[in-house]
Design an enzyme around this catalytic site. Structure first.
Site, PDB file in Angstrom:
ATOM      1  N   ASP A  71     -96.995   0.385 -27.134  1.00 40.34           N
ATOM      2  CA  ASP A  71     -96.007  -0.653 -27.286  1.00 40.34           C
ATOM      3  C   ASP A  71     -94.667  -0.537 -27.953  1.00 40.34           C
ATOM      4  OD1 ASP A  71     -96.284  -3.803 -27.116  1.00 40.34           O
ATOM      5  OD2 ASP A  71     -95.110  -3.321 -28.962  1.00 40.34           O
ATOM      6  N   ASN A  79     -83.402  -6.337 -26.990  1.00 36.94           N
ATOM      7  CA  ASN A  79     -83.061  -7.439 -26.164  1.00 36.94           C
ATOM      8  C   ASN A  79     -81.842  -8.213 -26.811  1.00 36.94           C
ATOM      9  OD1 ASN A  79     -84.181  -6.746 -23.561  1.00 36.94           O
ATOM     10  ND2 ASN A  79     -86.102  -8.124 -24.159  1.00 36.94           N
ATOM     11  N   HIS A  84     -80.481  -7.955 -22.166  1.00 41.26           N
ATOM     12  CA  HIS A  84     -81.689  -7.367 -21.268  1.00 41.26           C
ATOM     13  C   HIS A  84     -81.382  -6.479 -20.274  1.00 41.26           C
ATOM     14  CE1 HIS A  84     -84.324 -10.954 -22.455  1.00 41.26           C
ATOM     15  NE2 HIS A  84     -83.103 -11.824 -22.529  1.00 41.26           N
ATOM     16  N   ASP A  88     -84.001  -3.398 -20.197  1.00 39.59           N
ATOM     17  CA  ASP A  88     -84.612  -2.922 -18.944  1.00 39.59           C
ATOM     18  C   ASP A  88     -84.400  -1.357 -18.751  1.00 39.59           C
ATOM     19  OD1 ASP A  88     -85.313  -5.283 -18.330  1.00 39.59           O
ATOM     20  OD2 ASP A  88     -83.970  -5.938 -16.847  1.00 39.59           O
ATOM     21  N   GLU A 114     -93.398  -5.166 -22.982  1.00 37.16           N
ATOM     22  CA  GLU A 114     -93.054  -3.749 -23.478  1.00 37.16           C
ATOM     23  C   GLU A 114     -94.097  -2.917 -23.809  1.00 37.16           C
ATOM     24  OE1 GLU A 114     -92.812  -6.470 -27.115  1.00 37.16           O
ATOM     25  OE2 GLU A 114     -92.439  -6.495 -24.994  1.00 37.16           O
TER      26      GLU A 114
END
Length: 208
Positions: A71, A79, A84, A88, A114
């Protein structure tokens, strides 16, 4: 005779071509159904299917099998701070690193947000812990877009920890991940089962 046979051959060829296109289309649809579009990794559904098959084989031949869950730390902050689109890119770069650092027999998947899972056949928890630590160090040295520094936490378990149950194996690895997060992040934690009791220990590079 030719006047009769030729149309039949033509129709047969047409059916063959149509079937070939149909099979290709079905194969493509199946691939998309099993793939995470952002990272190109397998999705949760495909991972669960691979895990079920690997578990059956490990039980049949009495071989070790481990699962590592990774994670990205503080991903929401990435973010919120960088947007965002950058988030990504971080996910895609992280996925690529996991794939590059894994063996061909391993299965790497994005199972949500994530969070990523890695199926590691023929490796027990001790071996998986060393592998996860190598991943952790590699993540520390990677840089995302805009020079974003990234760390990740890892939780793992093996078949012995989970009493040879697929759902429990994932749950144990996820619990180990929670211990790694609670212990300060950027670390590896593993499930330990001893005399029927289940516990979790956070590891550091000195213990691996």
């Amino acid at each position: 005779v030719y006047a009769v046979v030729a149309p039949v051959l033509f129709v047969g060829l047409g059916i063959f071509v149509f079937q070939s296109y149909a099979l290709d289309a079905i194969e493509e649809l199946n691939r998309h159904a099993q793939t995470d579009p952002l990272t190109g990794l397998l999705n949760r559904r495909a991972f669960d299917e691979r895990l079920a098959r690997a578990l059956a084989a490990a039980q049949r031949y009495r071989r070790p099998l481990s699962v590592v869950i990774a994670d990205i730390d503080h991903f929401k902050d990435i973010n919120d701070t960088h947007g965002h689109a950058s988030g990504d890119q971080v996910l895609a770069a992280f996925a690529q690193l996991l794939q590059e650092q894994s063996r061909e027999v391993d299965t790497v998947a994005r199972i949500g947000g994530e969070e990523f899972a890695i199926l590691v056949p023929e490796v027990d928890a001790a071996g998986a812990a060393g592998y996860a630590e190598r991943l952790r160090r590699a993540v520390e040295h990677m840089h995302g877009p805009e020079g974003i520094c990234i760390t990740a936490s890892f939780g793992l378990a093996d078949l012995v920890d989970a009493r040879h149950d697929a759902a429990l194996l994932l749950a144990r690895a996820d619990e180990a991940l929670y211990v790694a997060k609670a212990g300060g992040r950027n670390r590896v934690s593993r499930c330990v089962r001893d005399s029927g009791l289940v516990g979790f220990i956070a590891l550091n590079s000195a213990t691996l």
